[in-house]
Design an enzyme around this catalytic site. Structure first.
Site, PDB file in Angstrom:
ATOM      1  N   HIS A  31       4.112   0.931   4.316  1.00  0.00           N
ATOM      2  CA  HIS A  31       2.721   0.691   3.864  1.00  0.00           C
ATOM      3  C   HIS A  31       1.692   1.046   4.940  1.00  0.00           C
ATOM      4  O   HIS A  31       0.498   1.114   4.636  1.00  0.00           O
ATOM      5  CB  HIS A  31       2.518  -0.749   3.350  1.00  0.00           C
ATOM      6  CG  HIS A  31       2.325  -1.787   4.414  1.00  0.00           C
ATOM      7  ND1 HIS A  31       1.643  -2.972   4.197  1.00  0.00           N
ATOM      8  CD2 HIS A  31       2.748  -1.830   5.699  1.00  0.00           C
ATOM      9  CE1 HIS A  31       1.645  -3.702   5.311  1.00  0.00           C
ATOM     10  NE2 HIS A  31       2.306  -3.039   6.224  1.00  0.00           N
ATOM     11  N   GLU A  72      -1.949  -4.815  -2.075  1.00  0.00           N
ATOM     12  CA  GLU A  72      -1.668  -5.798  -1.027  1.00  0.00           C
ATOM     13  C   GLU A  72      -2.001  -7.243  -1.410  1.00  0.00           C
ATOM     14  O   GLU A  72      -2.081  -8.108  -0.547  1.00  0.00           O
ATOM     15  CB  GLU A  72      -2.340  -5.422   0.318  1.00  0.00           C
ATOM     16  CG  GLU A  72      -1.818  -4.119   0.949  1.00  0.00           C
ATOM     17  CD  GLU A  72      -0.452  -4.249   1.644  1.00  0.00           C
ATOM     18  OE1 GLU A  72      -0.057  -5.393   1.952  1.00  0.00           O
ATOM     19  OE2 GLU A  72       0.206  -3.207   1.839  1.00  0.00           O
ATOM     20  N   ASP A  84      -3.639   3.278   7.991  1.00  0.00           N
ATOM     21  CA  ASP A  84      -2.414   3.647   7.254  1.00  0.00           C
ATOM     22  C   ASP A  84      -2.059   5.119   7.453  1.00  0.00           C
ATOM     23  O   ASP A  84      -1.669   5.818   6.518  1.00  0.00           O
ATOM     24  CB  ASP A  84      -2.550   3.300   5.756  1.00  0.00           C
ATOM     25  CG  ASP A  84      -2.592   1.789   5.530  1.00  0.00           C
ATOM     26  OD1 ASP A  84      -2.225   1.028   6.458  1.00  0.00           O
ATOM     27  OD2 ASP A  84      -2.993   1.369   4.430  1.00  0.00           O
ATOM     28  N   ASP A  93      -7.044  -6.295   2.169  1.00  0.00           N
ATOM     29  CA  ASP A  93      -7.256  -6.711   3.566  1.00  0.00           C
ATOM     30  C   ASP A  93      -8.446  -6.000   4.203  1.00  0.00           C
ATOM     31  O   ASP A  93      -8.801  -6.286   5.356  1.00  0.00           O
ATOM     32  CB  ASP A  93      -5.972  -6.601   4.395  1.00  0.00           C
ATOM     33  CG  ASP A  93      -5.557  -5.178   4.751  1.00  0.00           C
ATOM     34  OD1 ASP A  93      -6.409  -4.286   4.848  1.00  0.00           O
ATOM     35  OD2 ASP A  93      -4.338  -4.974   4.960  1.00  0.00           O
ATOM     36  N   ASP A 117      -7.430  -1.669  -0.413  1.00  0.00           N
ATOM     37  CA  ASP A 117      -6.520  -2.657   0.172  1.00  0.00           C
ATOM     38  C   ASP A 117      -7.343  -3.938   0.345  1.00  0.00           C
ATOM     39  O   ASP A 117      -8.398  -3.922   0.990  1.00  0.00           O
ATOM     40  CB  ASP A 117      -6.039  -2.094   1.521  1.00  0.00           C
ATOM     41  CG  ASP A 117      -5.021  -2.976   2.224  1.00  0.00           C
ATOM     42  OD1 ASP A 117      -5.072  -4.205   2.056  1.00  0.00           O
ATOM     43  OD2 ASP A 117      -4.200  -2.411   2.975  1.00  0.00           O
ATOM     44  N   HIS A 153       0.797  -1.233   0.000  1.00  0.00           N
ATOM     45  CA  HIS A 153       0.000   0.000   0.000  1.00  0.00           C
ATOM     46  C   HIS A 153       0.830   1.284   0.000  1.00  0.00           C
ATOM     47  O   HIS A 153       0.290   2.371  -0.198  1.00  0.00           O
ATOM     48  CB  HIS A 153      -0.997  -0.012   1.174  1.00  0.00           C
ATOM     49  CG  HIS A 153      -2.311   0.611   0.846  1.00  0.00           C
ATOM     50  ND1 HIS A 153      -3.458   0.417   1.583  1.00  0.00           N
ATOM     51  CD2 HIS A 153      -2.676   1.463  -0.174  1.00  0.00           C
ATOM     52  CE1 HIS A 153      -4.455   1.111   1.048  1.00  0.00           C
ATOM     53  NE2 HIS A 153      -4.005   1.752  -0.014  1.00  0.00           N
ATOM     54  N   HIS A 183      -7.026  -1.127   7.918  1.00  0.00           N
ATOM     55  CA  HIS A 183      -6.107  -0.246   8.640  1.00  0.00           C
ATOM     56  C   HIS A 183      -6.336   1.210   8.249  1.00  0.00           C
ATOM     57  O   HIS A 183      -6.898   1.483   7.182  1.00  0.00           O
ATOM     58  CB  HIS A 183      -4.661  -0.636   8.308  1.00  0.00           C
ATOM     59  CG  HIS A 183      -4.360  -2.087   8.506  1.00  0.00           C
ATOM     60  ND1 HIS A 183      -4.422  -3.005   7.481  1.00  0.00           N
ATOM     61  CD2 HIS A 183      -4.017  -2.774   9.626  1.00  0.00           C
ATOM     62  CE1 HIS A 183      -4.127  -4.211   7.950  1.00  0.00           C
ATOM     63  NE2 HIS A 183      -3.880  -4.110   9.250  1.00  0.00           N
ATOM     64  N   ASP A 223     -10.092  -0.367   3.700  1.00  0.00           N
ATOM     65  CA  ASP A 223      -8.932  -0.972   4.362  1.00  0.00           C
ATOM     66  C   ASP A 223      -9.272  -1.386   5.795  1.00  0.00           C
ATOM     67  O   ASP A 223     -10.079  -0.736   6.463  1.00  0.00           O
ATOM     68  CB  ASP A 223      -7.814   0.098   4.393  1.00  0.00           C
ATOM     69  CG  ASP A 223      -6.418  -0.449   4.557  1.00  0.00           C
ATOM     70  OD1 ASP A 223      -6.244  -1.447   5.271  1.00  0.00           O
ATOM     71  OD2 ASP A 223      -5.487   0.134   3.968  1.00  0.00           O
TER      72      ASP A 223
HETATM   73  N1  ARG Z   1      -1.438  -1.284   4.092  1.00  0.00           N
HETATM   74  C1  ARG Z   1      -1.412  -2.092   5.147  1.00  0.00           C
HETATM   75  N2  ARG Z   1      -1.711  -3.365   5.017  1.00  0.00           N
HETATM   76  N3  ARG Z   1      -1.019  -1.568   6.317  1.00  0.00           N
HETATM   77  C2  ARG Z   1      -0.876  -2.304   7.535  1.00  0.00           C
HETATM   78  C3  ARG Z   1      -0.338  -1.423   8.635  1.00  0.00           C
HETATM   79  C4  ARG Z   1      -0.214  -2.168   9.941  1.00  0.00           C
HETATM   80  C5  ARG Z   1       0.239  -1.304  11.110  1.00  0.00           C
HETATM   81  N4  ARG Z   1      -0.736  -0.312  11.401  1.00  0.00           N
HETATM   82  C6  ARG Z   1       1.598  -0.681  10.814  1.00  0.00           C
HETATM   83  O1  ARG Z   1       1.734   0.513  10.770  1.00  0.00           O
HETATM   84  O2  ARG Z   1       2.546  -1.377  10.633  1.00  0.00           O
HETATM   85 MN    MN Z   2      -3.583  -0.461   3.599  1.00  0.00          MN
HETATM   86 MN    MN Z   3      -4.634  -2.839   5.292  1.00  0.00          MN
END
Ligand code: ARG
Ligand code: MN
Ligand code: MN
Length: 301
Positions: free
Chosen positions: A140, A273, A127, A230, A228, A100, A125, A123
């Site tokens: 990411h 992702e 991010d 996920d 994303d 990402h 998350h 997402d």
């Molecule tokens: N694009 C993603 N899948 N991001 C996941 C981030 C997970 C976590 N918040 C981190 O900063 O490491």
């Molecule tokens: Mn993401």
């Molecule tokens: Mn994510």
């Protein structure tokens, strides 16, 4: 459905996180039939292939808490130039990831044209970490902060200096794993979040209607969808590096894409992702392509 000239760019970047394999995401998505699927709807497709990703250091510089900063800067800079050239020609950029962190480049390129860009961040998350708040040092987990102008200057100043998107033009959908520093930023900056709580409580129809109405109230000149994989529950998309249980369902995701298509607000998109090494027979790549179908106007009847 308006027929579009869609230009596809792959970004085989895995330096924004620590698991190998997500660099093969663009191949997996193409293999799942992305190009033909969108052509069948009536769009004109051009596949520009993948941008070059070079390994410069692949080392965690403990002094910065930004893993592989040089590689991410170089790939996202190249991507930004590509995306800017695509929109300059009036074509619709469709970016295939890659992790990402590539969104830093996509959005930097879009900001060359769109002065008041909206972003939908689909997402698990937020991010929205910076080097100061990141628990992992993985870039990411930082792209949304970077697009708001927060984070390491090398990232914030890619392609064009400073903020690319106003915080109040951002909508996050599907969040269920938010770090303390991100929670603080969301409140401070007024980023609109429809977490799993709102999706469970109100249903995807209400969430998407509200998200679309919110963006339509902002006088935007474009809306980018950054999806994303996920964001969906890992039972549907197991091929992702940071899966989080309790996610958006397959049907809800189709509905969300269909509602975006109905609203006609999306002007660029990226699917990120997808990690074929962690996947089950390319299930996640296939879901990405199916969702593209709905986003670009496929109908059941
Ligand atoms: N694009 C993603 N899948 N991001 C996941 C981030 C997970 C976590 N918040 C981190 O900063 O490491
Ligand atoms: Mn993401
Ligand atoms: Mn994510």
């Amino acid at each position: 459905m308006k027929k579009l000239d869609i230009t596809v760019v792959g970004v085989p970047l895995d330096f924004g996180q620590s698991r190998r394999g997500v660099d093969m995401g663009p191949s997996a998505i193409r293999y799942a039939g992305a190009i033909k699927r969108l052509e069948a709807i009536g769009h004109t497709l051009k596949d520009e292939g993948d941008i070059q990703v070079s390994a410069i250091e692949r080392s965690h510089r403990e002094d910065t808490n930004l893993k592989n900063l040089e590689e991410v800067v170089s790939a996202t800079t190249e991507l930004a130039e590509k995306v800017a050239a695509i929109i300059e020609k009036g074509e619709f950029p469709l970016v295939l990831g890659g992790d990402h962190s590539i969104a830093i480049g996509t959005i930097a390129g879009l900001a060359s044209k769109y002065k008041n860009l909206g972003v939908i961040w689909y997402d698990a998350h937020a991010d929205m970490n910076t080097a100061e708040t990141s628990p992992s040092g993985n870039i990411h987990g930082m792209p949304l902060a970077v697009t708001m102008g927060l984070g390491h200057e090398r990232l914030v100043n890619i392609y064009k200096d400073g903020q690319k998107v106003k915080p109040e033009n951002i909508v996050i959908i599907g969040a269920r794993s938010v770090d303390p520093g991100e929670r603080k930023l969301i409140k401070e900056k007024g980023v609109k979040v429809f977490s799993m709580h709102e999706i469970d409580r109100d249903g995807m129809t209400v969430v998407m209607n509200e998200a679309i109405a919110y963006l339509q109230s902002k006088d935007l000149d474009g809306v980018h969808l950054s999806l994303d994989l996920d964001g969906l529950d890992p039972i549907y998309t197991p091929g992702v590096g940071t899966p989080v249980q309790g996610g958006i369902s397959y049907r809800e995701s189709h509905l969300a894409m269909e509602m975006l298509e109905d609203a006609g607000i999306i002007t660029s998109a990226e699917f990120v992702e997808v990690n074929p090494i962690l996947d089950e027979k390319n299930k996640t790549g296939e879901v990405a392509v199916e969702l593209m179908g709905s986003l670009f106007g496929e109908k059941l009847l």
